[in-house]
Design a protein around this motif. Structure first.
Motif, PDB file in Angstrom:
ATOM      1  N   HIS A   1      28.727 -46.465 -84.379  1.00 53.01           N
ATOM      2  CA  HIS A   1      27.955 -45.361 -83.784  1.00 53.01           C
ATOM      3  C   HIS A   1      28.263 -44.052 -84.509  1.00 53.01           C
ATOM      4  O   HIS A   1      27.366 -43.250 -84.799  1.00 53.01           O
ATOM      5  N   LEU A   2      29.537 -43.821 -84.784  1.00 53.24           N
ATOM      6  CA  LEU A   2      29.926 -42.563 -85.427  1.00 53.24           C
ATOM      7  C   LEU A   2      29.358 -42.474 -86.837  1.00 53.24           C
ATOM      8  O   LEU A   2      28.890 -41.409 -87.260  1.00 53.24           O
ATOM      9  N   ILE A   3      29.382 -43.576 -87.570  1.00 53.97           N
ATOM     10  CA  ILE A   3      28.862 -43.592 -88.945  1.00 53.97           C
ATOM     11  C   ILE A   3      27.376 -43.250 -88.966  1.00 53.97           C
ATOM     12  O   ILE A   3      26.910 -42.483 -89.814  1.00 53.97           O
ATOM     13  N   HIS A   4      26.629 -43.805 -87.995  1.00 45.68           N
ATOM     14  CA  HIS A   4      25.173 -43.637 -88.006  1.00 45.68           C
ATOM     15  C   HIS A   4      24.678 -42.518 -87.089  1.00 45.68           C
ATOM     16  O   HIS A   4      23.484 -42.417 -86.806  1.00 45.68           O
TER      17      HIS A   4
ATOM     18  N   THR B   1      24.987 -41.905 -83.831  1.00 46.73           N
ATOM     19  CA  THR B   1      24.407 -42.275 -82.528  1.00 46.73           C
ATOM     20  C   THR B   1      25.474 -42.336 -81.432  1.00 46.73           C
ATOM     21  O   THR B   1      25.288 -42.973 -80.408  1.00 46.73           O
ATOM     22  N   GLY B   2      26.601 -41.653 -81.660  1.00 46.26           N
ATOM     23  CA  GLY B   2      27.728 -41.726 -80.733  1.00 46.26           C
ATOM     24  C   GLY B   2      27.588 -40.891 -79.476  1.00 46.26           C
ATOM     25  O   GLY B   2      28.175 -41.205 -78.444  1.00 46.26           O
ATOM     26  N   GLY B   3      26.849 -39.788 -79.558  1.00 46.30           N
ATOM     27  CA  GLY B   3      26.626 -38.961 -78.382  1.00 46.30           C
ATOM     28  C   GLY B   3      27.749 -37.987 -78.056  1.00 46.30           C
ATOM     29  O   GLY B   3      27.716 -37.332 -77.011  1.00 46.30           O
ATOM     30  N   LEU B   4      28.752 -37.880 -78.918  1.00 49.82           N
ATOM     31  CA  LEU B   4      29.857 -36.950 -78.656  1.00 49.82           C
ATOM     32  C   LEU B   4      29.461 -35.538 -79.082  1.00 49.82           C
ATOM     33  O   LEU B   4      28.754 -35.347 -80.056  1.00 49.82           O
TER      34      LEU B   4
ATOM     35  N   TYR C   1      22.581 -35.857 -85.584  1.00 51.36           N
ATOM     36  CA  TYR C   1      23.551 -35.601 -86.652  1.00 51.36           C
ATOM     37  C   TYR C   1      24.811 -34.966 -86.089  1.00 51.36           C
ATOM     38  O   TYR C   1      24.745 -33.971 -85.367  1.00 51.36           O
ATOM     39  N   SER C   2      25.963 -35.550 -86.411  1.00 50.39           N
ATOM     40  CA  SER C   2      27.205 -35.134 -85.760  1.00 50.39           C
ATOM     41  C   SER C   2      28.354 -35.012 -86.749  1.00 50.39           C
ATOM     42  O   SER C   2      28.763 -35.991 -87.375  1.00 50.39           O
ATOM     43  N   ASN C   3      28.892 -33.812 -86.855  1.00 51.84           N
ATOM     44  CA  ASN C   3      30.104 -33.625 -87.650  1.00 51.84           C
ATOM     45  C   ASN C   3      31.319 -34.201 -86.941  1.00 51.84           C
ATOM     46  O   ASN C   3      32.270 -34.634 -87.586  1.00 51.84           O
ATOM     47  N   THR C   4      31.283 -34.218 -85.610  1.00 52.48           N
ATOM     48  CA  THR C   4      32.393 -34.790 -84.846  1.00 52.48           C
ATOM     49  C   THR C   4      32.641 -36.235 -85.253  1.00 52.48           C
ATOM     50  O   THR C   4      33.789 -36.656 -85.426  1.00 52.48           O
ATOM     51  N   GLY C   5      31.567 -37.011 -85.381  1.00 56.57           N
ATOM     52  CA  GLY C   5      31.721 -38.423 -85.715  1.00 56.57           C
ATOM     53  C   GLY C   5      32.514 -38.639 -86.982  1.00 56.57           C
ATOM     54  O   GLY C   5      33.442 -39.466 -87.031  1.00 56.57           O
ATOM     55  N   TYR C   6      32.187 -37.893 -88.024  1.00 57.33           N
ATOM     56  CA  TYR C   6      32.862 -38.082 -89.309  1.00 57.33           C
ATOM     57  C   TYR C   6      34.256 -37.451 -89.323  1.00 57.33           C
ATOM     58  O   TYR C   6      35.161 -37.952 -90.005  1.00 57.33           O
ATOM     59  N   PHE C   7      34.449 -36.399 -88.567  1.00 56.28           N
ATOM     60  CA  PHE C   7      35.796 -35.837 -88.395  1.00 56.28           C
ATOM     61  C   PHE C   7      36.702 -36.882 -87.737  1.00 56.28           C
ATOM     62  O   PHE C   7      37.823 -37.135 -88.191  1.00 56.28           O
ATOM     63  N   LEU C   8      36.192 -37.542 -86.688  1.00 57.15           N
ATOM     64  CA  LEU C   8      36.991 -38.575 -86.011  1.00 57.15           C
ATOM     65  C   LEU C   8      37.231 -39.771 -86.930  1.00 57.15           C
ATOM     66  O   LEU C   8      38.307 -40.383 -86.901  1.00 57.15           O
ATOM     67  N   LEU C   9      36.260 -40.111 -87.778  1.00 56.97           N
ATOM     68  CA  LEU C   9      36.441 -41.224 -88.711  1.00 56.97           C
ATOM     69  C   LEU C   9      37.577 -40.949 -89.704  1.00 56.97           C
ATOM     70  O   LEU C   9      38.266 -41.877 -90.143  1.00 56.97           O
ATOM     71  N   SER C  10      37.779 -39.678 -90.040  1.00 52.96           N
ATOM     72  CA  SER C  10      38.901 -39.357 -90.935  1.00 52.96           C
ATOM     73  C   SER C  10      40.234 -39.662 -90.258  1.00 52.96           C
ATOM     74  O   SER C  10      41.187 -40.108 -90.897  1.00 52.96           O
TER      75      SER C  10
ATOM     76  N   PHE D   1      25.408 -45.157 -94.601  1.00 58.57           N
ATOM     77  CA  PHE D   1      26.833 -44.857 -94.482  1.00 58.57           C
ATOM     78  C   PHE D   1      27.121 -43.523 -95.180  1.00 58.57           C
ATOM     79  O   PHE D   1      27.466 -43.473 -96.352  1.00 58.57           O
ATOM     80  N   GLY D   2      26.915 -42.433 -94.454  1.00 53.73           N
ATOM     81  CA  GLY D   2      27.115 -41.106 -95.023  1.00 53.73           C
ATOM     82  C   GLY D   2      26.057 -40.727 -96.032  1.00 53.73           C
ATOM     83  O   GLY D   2      26.246 -39.792 -96.815  1.00 53.73           O
ATOM     84  N   LEU D   3      24.937 -41.430 -96.023  1.00 58.62           N
ATOM     85  CA  LEU D   3      23.838 -41.189 -96.956  1.00 58.62           C
ATOM     86  C   LEU D   3      22.507 -41.444 -96.270  1.00 58.62           C
ATOM     87  O   LEU D   3      22.388 -42.375 -95.466  1.00 58.62           O
ATOM     88  N   SER D   4      21.521 -40.624 -96.602  1.00 61.24           N
ATOM     89  CA  SER D   4      20.159 -40.866 -96.139  1.00 61.24           C
ATOM     90  C   SER D   4      19.436 -41.717 -97.173  1.00 61.24           C
ATOM     91  O   SER D   4      19.741 -41.653 -98.367  1.00 61.24           O
ATOM     92  N   ILE D   5      18.467 -42.493 -96.697  1.00 63.86           N
ATOM     93  CA  ILE D   5      17.698 -43.353 -97.595  1.00 63.86           C
ATOM     94  C   ILE D   5      16.365 -42.685 -97.882  1.00 63.86           C
ATOM     95  O   ILE D   5      15.603 -42.383 -96.966  1.00 63.86           O
ATOM     96  N   GLY D   6      16.119 -42.409 -99.146  1.00 62.66           N
ATOM     97  CA  GLY D   6      14.880 -41.761 -99.556  1.00 62.66           C
ATOM     98  C   GLY D   6      13.879 -42.772-100.085  1.00 62.66           C
ATOM     99  O   GLY D   6      14.269 -43.780-100.684  1.00 62.66           O
TER     100      GLY D   6
END
Length: 349
Positions: free
Chosen positions: A107-110, A112-115, A158-167, A284-289
């Protein structure tokens, strides 16, 4: 490709930047095929005060372009059996509280976590992006909040929290900080020798100064001492980003199977079968164009005085990067224009 193409293309790309002043903040750019054919250049100053010109070796803050490296680190750890994408975030950060239990690493990667976004909580606490803010402080803010923005898996936001938590997950699963893990497992094996993650200030790394304009239209330094990693904080130059781009073809780090997963989008529906509204094509941290009649991965970044954009055209074996040190510079626009010139097609959607 023939010599005439090379010269014509090089001139056309250079002309894109003719409107930029050599005496102001600017940018570095690169467009490089895996076979070695490369167009690159730089305009402007990395430091107005010291009158140092930007080069393609100048190091910039990548801002959110950093997210792909965090997602890649998670995939490396999954490959080693040290975590699962379906693990609850509470397996690694139990202090977040029971409300976050349904939120998985996937969820955090994509997004959709809602945090709640930790930047919103900082703003509510009266902390600006020019004030010092540590990862520990933001974790405390999140622990106190205890309210989801939306039910997990039901929406893309889009969530910066998700990727901060992934670190922090990388740190718990590997026993090393994201900075140490990325250096050892990603940057050094790819000879990205000018790339690092800055997780504390002040730093002794030579970085282009970030700038904005004040009300008098004069340039002033605009940088942030926030110490979060995961959602941002990778610092590098356009030359090293080409080495990263080439790994999408070679799989030197991670292997080709893992690299291919970077472009896999998240589920379109939640576990309850509900359709996710406005789900973007985000891997995974990238958009698909899908413009240019081509398949590519990309991501923009914008933090304080650092706009950035990265594109990787998979079939063409082409990496494009534009990095700037001026807040209002549109790195994405320039990257797309470079792509239009090289590919010979408009980016119409």
């Amino acid at each position: 490709m023939n010599k005439a193409y090379n010269q014509t293309t090089d001139v056309a790309i250079q002309q894109l930047f003719n409107n930029l002043s050599p005496n102001e903040p600017g940018c570095a750019y690169i467009a490089s095929f895996d076979d070695g054919l490369t167009f690159k250049g730089a305009v402007g100053l990395e430091s107005i005060e010291k009158k140092r010109p930007i080069t393609t070796k100048t190091i910039f803050n990548l801002a959110s372009v950093s997210k792909q490296f965090t997602a890649f680190a998670i995939l490396l750890l999954e490959q080693e059996g040290k975590l699962s994408l379906d693990d609850s975030i509470l397996n690694y950060i139990p202090s977040l509280g029971a409300y976050a239990e349904p939120v998985t690493l996937r969820h955090l990667i994509h997004h959709t976590g809602g945090l709640v976004d930790y930047m919103e909580l900082a703003e509510k606490a009266g902390i600006s992006d020019k004030d010092k803010l540590t990862a520990e402080q933001s974790l405390e803010h999140l622990e106190k909040y205890q309210i989801a923005d939306f039910p997990v898996g039901t929406k893309f936001e889009y969530s910066n929290t998700g990727y901060f938590l992934l670190s922090l997950v990388v740190e718990k699963a590997s026993g090393k900080s994201l900075r140490e893990f990325s250096k050892e497992r990603i940057f050094e094996p790819l000879n990205m020798n000018d790339t690092t993650i800055v997780d504390g200030y002040p730093t002794n790394i030579s970085i282009a100064r970030g700038y904005s304009k004040n009300e008098q239209e004069a340039f002033e330094i605009y940088e942030s001492p926030w110490e979060h990693t995961g959602d941002g904080a990778v610092h590098t130059n356009v030359e090293d980003l080409v080495k990263w781009g080439q790994n999408f073809a070679t799989g030197t780090v991670g292997g080709k199977k893992l690299v291919k997963r970077m472009g896999e989008v998240g589920p379109k529906t939640s576990s309850a079968g509900k359709l996710i509204i406005d789900n973007e094509d985000y891997g995974f941290g990238l958009s698909i164009g899908e413009t240019f009649d081509s398949h590519y991965l990309e991501h923009s970044g914008q933090w304080a005085g650092y706009p950035s954009h990265f594109m990787r055209f998979l079939e063409e074996g082409l990496t494009i990067a534009v990095l700037s040190n001026y807040e209002d510079f549109d790195s994405e626009e320039y990257a797309v224009k470079i792509a239009e010139i090289i590919i010979g097609k408009s980016a119409k959607k």
